[in-house]
Write a protein that holds these residues in place. Structure first.
Motif, PDB file in Angstrom:
ATOM      1  N   VAL A   1       0.838  -1.198   0.000  1.00 43.09           N
ATOM      2  CA  VAL A   1       0.000   0.000   0.000  1.00 43.09           C
ATOM      3  C   VAL A   1       0.874   1.249   0.000  1.00 43.09           C
ATOM      4  CG1 VAL A   1      -1.753   1.317   1.260  1.00 43.09           C
ATOM      5  CG2 VAL A   1      -1.854  -1.198   1.224  1.00 43.09           C
ATOM      6  N   THR A   2       0.613   2.147  -0.942  1.00 50.43           N
ATOM      7  CA  THR A   2       1.257   3.455  -0.989  1.00 50.43           C
ATOM      8  C   THR A   2       0.182   4.508  -1.201  1.00 50.43           C
ATOM      9  OG1 THR A   2       1.682   3.194  -3.373  1.00 50.43           O
ATOM     10  CG2 THR A   2       3.477   2.588  -1.855  1.00 50.43           C
ATOM     11  N   MET A   3       0.593   5.780  -1.237  1.00 54.47           N
ATOM     12  CA  MET A   3      -0.347   6.886  -1.442  1.00 54.47           C
ATOM     13  C   MET A   3       0.180   7.811  -2.540  1.00 54.47           C
ATOM     14  SD  MET A   3      -1.212   7.919   2.504  1.00 54.47           S
ATOM     15  CE  MET A   3      -1.637   6.660   3.707  1.00 54.47           C
ATOM     16  N   LEU A   4      -0.751   8.445  -3.233  1.00 55.77           N
ATOM     17  CA  LEU A   4      -0.432   9.412  -4.286  1.00 55.77           C
ATOM     18  C   LEU A   4      -1.420  10.554  -4.152  1.00 55.77           C
ATOM     19  CD1 LEU A   4       0.767  10.457  -6.953  1.00 55.77           C
ATOM     20  CD2 LEU A   4      -0.678   8.802  -8.155  1.00 55.77           C
ATOM     21  N   THR A   5      -0.920  11.764  -3.857  1.00 58.05           N
ATOM     22  CA  THR A   5      -1.825  12.845  -3.504  1.00 58.05           C
ATOM     23  C   THR A   5      -1.440  14.176  -4.111  1.00 58.05           C
ATOM     24  OG1 THR A   5      -2.832  14.007  -1.620  1.00 58.05           O
ATOM     25  CG2 THR A   5      -0.539  13.336  -1.380  1.00 58.05           C
ATOM     26  N   ASN A   6      -2.443  14.956  -4.490  1.00 60.27           N
ATOM     27  CA  ASN A   6      -2.256  16.370  -4.783  1.00 60.27           C
ATOM     28  C   ASN A   6      -2.349  17.106  -3.453  1.00 60.27           C
ATOM     29  OD1 ASN A   6      -2.074  15.901  -7.520  1.00 60.27           O
ATOM     30  ND2 ASN A   6      -4.086  16.728  -8.029  1.00 60.27           N
ATOM     31  N   PHE A   7      -1.214  17.594  -2.958  1.00 64.73           N
ATOM     32  CA  PHE A   7      -1.187  18.220  -1.636  1.00 64.73           C
ATOM     33  C   PHE A   7       0.015  19.157  -1.587  1.00 64.73           C
ATOM     34  CE2 PHE A   7      -3.828  16.314   1.847  1.00 64.73           C
ATOM     35  CZ  PHE A   7      -3.727  17.346   2.778  1.00 64.73           C
ATOM     36  N   ALA A   8      -0.152  20.317  -0.988  1.00 63.62           N
ATOM     37  CA  ALA A   8       0.993  21.195  -0.752  1.00 63.62           C
ATOM     38  C   ALA A   8       1.934  20.535   0.257  1.00 63.62           C
ATOM     39  CB  ALA A   8       0.526  22.554  -0.229  1.00 63.62           C
ATOM     40  N   SER A   9       3.217  20.775   0.097  1.00 65.01           N
ATOM     41  CA  SER A   9       4.204  20.110   0.948  1.00 65.01           C
ATOM     42  C   SER A   9       3.991  20.400   2.426  1.00 65.01           C
ATOM     43  CB  SER A   9       5.616  20.546   0.541  1.00 65.01           C
ATOM     44  OG  SER A   9       5.917  20.140  -0.768  1.00 65.01           O
ATOM     45  N   ASP A  10       3.780  21.675   2.753  1.00 62.82           N
ATOM     46  CA  ASP A  10       3.693  22.037   4.169  1.00 62.82           C
ATOM     47  C   ASP A  10       2.393  21.580   4.808  1.00 62.82           C
ATOM     48  OD1 ASP A  10       2.363  23.911   2.536  1.00 62.82           O
ATOM     49  OD2 ASP A  10       2.474  25.456   4.077  1.00 62.82           O
ATOM     50  N   THR A  11       1.301  21.663   4.068  1.00 63.81           N
ATOM     51  CA  THR A  11       0.025  21.283   4.670  1.00 63.81           C
ATOM     52  C   THR A  11      -0.079  19.769   4.861  1.00 63.81           C
ATOM     53  OG1 THR A  11      -1.002  21.422   2.478  1.00 63.81           O
ATOM     54  CG2 THR A  11      -1.263  23.319   3.942  1.00 63.81           C
ATOM     55  N   LEU A  12       0.528  18.983   3.976  1.00 64.08           N
ATOM     56  CA  LEU A  12       0.486  17.538   4.194  1.00 64.08           C
ATOM     57  C   LEU A  12       1.260  17.164   5.458  1.00 64.08           C
ATOM     58  CD1 LEU A  12      -0.458  14.772   3.399  1.00 64.08           C
ATOM     59  CD2 LEU A  12       1.592  14.510   2.011  1.00 64.08           C
ATOM     60  N   ARG A  13       2.385  17.805   5.649  1.00 58.66           N
ATOM     61  CA  ARG A  13       3.153  17.501   6.858  1.00 58.66           C
ATOM     62  C   ARG A  13       2.398  17.939   8.111  1.00 58.66           C
ATOM     63  NH1 ARG A  13       6.018  17.359   2.488  1.00 58.66           N
ATOM     64  NH2 ARG A  13       7.854  16.007   2.435  1.00 58.66           N
ATOM     65  N   GLU A  14       1.601  18.974   7.998  1.00 61.83           N
ATOM     66  CA  GLU A  14       0.722  19.370   9.101  1.00 61.83           C
ATOM     67  C   GLU A  14      -0.339  18.292   9.334  1.00 61.83           C
ATOM     68  OE1 GLU A  14      -2.507  22.918   9.810  1.00 61.83           O
ATOM     69  OE2 GLU A  14      -0.569  23.480   8.937  1.00 61.83           O
TER      70      GLU A  14
END
Length: 203
Positions: free
Chosen positions: A106-119
């Motif tokens: 299982v892996t993930m693939l996302t449209n996400f800003a770098s900083d907000t995903l880490r949040e």
């Protein structure tokens, strides 16, 4: 159809809820005015560029130059971002964890800003439990562009034909299929469970 060996989850609206409207309910109490702001100022098209890697100061400056009277609310988009992630989608999280526990890749693939995903990682630790994640904001590519799917294949060594992608967005599902992946649209956890069972994946 090739048996599924790799399962790739999207994040927003599959594993966690995302509702920009929530972050502006106090700032813009009028529902019609709030809707106008999100459809004409801090739009999805503007926000996706942060998912592609554009930094927030640049993004805010562009909008403030065009809508100076809305500066406070424009800056509030990032400041109140944590309010937009309203909840975990527990049924999906349960399915993902069961797949991992059963030994599926299982892996993930996302449209996400770098900083907000880490949040988001800080608030929702289950987002770090898969083998890894391709983050659009880190690599400057976004779904449904073919390049991001190919990047994921190369990074994680998956076989496209044996890879199943789960995403709530129809265009991202189609993008995965165009890249040679199997793909299903996420509707809700119960439907996902049924779709996986149809593919011979018991959860």
């Amino acid at each position: 159809m090739t048996p599924v060996k790799h399962i790739v989850f999207d994040i927003g609206m599959v594993l966690i809820g995302y509702e920009p409207d929530v972050a502006f309910r106090e700032l813009i109490p009028d529902a019609a005015e709030r809707k106008w702001f999100l459809e004409n100022v801090c739009t999805s098209a503007w926000n996706i560029e942060q998912d592609r890697g554009r930094k927030w100061p640049e993004a805010e400056a562009l909008l403030i130059a065009e809508y100076p009277d809305h500066e406070h609310n424009i800056r509030a988009f990032r400041q109140n971002w944590h309010m937009m992630i309203t909840h975990s989608i527990d049924g999906s999280v349960e399915i993902m964890r069961k797949l991992i526990a059963d030994g599926h890749d299982v892996t993930m693939l996302t449209n996400f800003a770098s900083d907000t995903l880490r949040e988001a990682w800080e608030r929702f630790p289950f987002l770090t439990e898969s083998r890894g994640v391709t983050i659009s904001g880190d690599i400057g590519l976004i779904k449904p562009d073919r390049a991001i799917y190919d990047h994921h294949v190369k990074t994680f060594g998956v076989d496209p034909a044996a890879t199943l992608f789960i995403d709530d967005s129809p265009k991202n599902v189609v993008g995965a299929q165009a890249a040679g992946w199997q793909s299903i649209q996420f509707i809700d956890p119960d439907t996902l469970r049924t779709d996986l069972n149809k593919l011979g994946i018991q959860v």
